[in-house]
Design an enzyme around this catalytic site. Structure first.
Site, PDB file in Angstrom:
ATOM      1  CE  LYS A 142      -6.804  -8.236  -0.039  1.00 24.74           C
ATOM      2  NZ  LYS A 142      -7.605  -8.258   1.168  1.00 24.74           N
ATOM      3  CE  LYS A 153     -14.318  -4.296   2.120  1.00 16.97           C
ATOM      4  NZ  LYS A 153     -13.146  -4.364   3.019  1.00 16.97           N
ATOM      5  CE  LYS A 206      -4.411  -1.662   1.775  1.00 20.24           C
ATOM      6  NZ  LYS A 206      -5.488  -1.497   2.758  1.00 20.24           N
TER       7      LYS A 206
END
Ligand code: ADP
Ligand code: NA
Length: 324
Positions: free
Chosen positions: A192, A195, A111
């Site tokens: 993966k 959302k 991230k």
């Protein structure tokens, strides 16, 4: 009775990955465990969120928990930010953890790499997650595979704290489903499904209409072999669809392989999409009823009350051990 804790971030509308890897497995647990299910909104704000969307996603996630079979009379369903002990113990566990071990978390690397503004909370998110779990004396944490490393850190922090102070925390076990622990992105099947992926074609949202589900699965990335075979290494796209199809139907992956041996990808994808739509339809119907009722607010208020009572006791113990 043993205790279970699991959280989902309201960082978007829940996905098929959240359902198959987590939510789906929760309802049976309620019969034999003291279950805490949390909407981890403080985790969601480690990256920027739109205020109105966040409000909506919190509510929507609460409705999905219940639509998926969580019974608020059996389990405690609550919002993280409504139980201040999470942030308080989170701080204590930041003081227990080392920068080096946090920098090694793959989710942090994923991230933060390439971003020029990364919040410090993105780094200190795992100690907050540890607090979420440890506050309830949790024995078992049912999660998808992506959380395995964070769970290992939680165990380390609990053991470290227990060694230095008193044996205060229960060291939790992780419980990862044998199948469905890692549902992959439909557009990049080596990543993966999430959302928080900006590409909405990469995931099936629990609110997608049947038409959208069909469209997304039809355009899911596969390979040029036109052969339906389970082999996650060389055929990640097809293998992901086989996993999804199997979990959304009564067929095993082996049975699906032989059933679609000579059909090619078209009919296989159509049937898979139908199975997904059939699985999500009843959840969606319950969701639609719940989201327009006032029931949700009462359930969440009641859940926060119960969670606060239990969490506060553990926080006090930890503070006392430290001399606070
Ligand atoms: P997301 O990446 O969708 O924001 P969360 O961090 O909110 O996921 O995870 C909520 C729960 O869903 C966790 O138990 C997590 O392990 C599980 N989960 C998330 N993505 C997947 C996936 N692609 N496959 C299986 N389980 C998943
Ligand atoms: Na996540």
């Amino acid at each position: 009775m043993k205790t279970i804790f699991s959280g989902i971030q309201p960082s978007g509308i829940g996905t098929l990955g959240n359902y198959l890897g987590a939510l789906r497995n929760f309802p049976p647990l309620q019969e034999n465990y003291d279950c805490y299910f949390c909407i981890v909104d403080q985790h969601a704000i480690t990256v920027p969120q739109d205020r109105l969307a966040l409000r909506k996603n919190i509510k929507s996630l609460a409705a999905f928990y219940i639509a998926a079979g969580i019974d608020p009379n059996k389990s405690t369903l609550f919002i993280q930010s409504e139980v201040p002990a999470h942030a308080q113990l989170g701080w204590i566990l930041q003081c227990t953890s080392y920068i080096g071990e946090l920098e090694r978390m793959t989710q942090f690397k994923d991230k933060s790499t390439g971003k020029d503004a990364v919040s410090s909370a993105l780094l200190t998110y795992p100690p907050l997650m540890a607090a979420d779990i440890l506050l309830y004396g949790t024995d078992i944490v049912p999660v998808g595979e992506d959380q395995k490393q964070h769970l290992e850190l939680t165990r380390n922090l609990a053991e470290r704290f227990n060694r230095k102070y008193n044996d205060i925390f229960t060291v939790p076990e992780v419980q990862i489903p044998k199948v469905g622990a890692r549902i992959m992105s439909l557009t990049e099947p080596t990543k993966k499904m999430s959302k928080s992926d900006p590409n909405t074609k990469s995931y099936i949202s629990l609110l997608d209409e049947e038409k959208q589900i069909i469209k997304k699965i039809k355009s899911a990335v596969t390979d040029s072999e036109n052969e339906i075979r389970f082999d996650p290494e060389t055929k990640p796209g097809v293998s992901n669809l086989l996993t999804i199809f199997s979990l959304c139907s009564s067929y095993s992956i082996d049975e699906l392989e032989s059933q679609f041996k000579n059909t090619g990808y078209g009919p296989f994808k159509e049937a898979a999409a139908e199975a997904v739509a059939d699985t999500l339809r009843p959840i969606r119907e319950k969701y639609d009823d719940l989201i327009t009722s006032s029931e949700l607010d009462d359930i969440l208020d009641h859940g926060a009350e119960k969670a606060n009572r239990k969490a506060m006791k553990m926080l006090k113990k930890a503070e006392k051990a430290l001399g606070l």
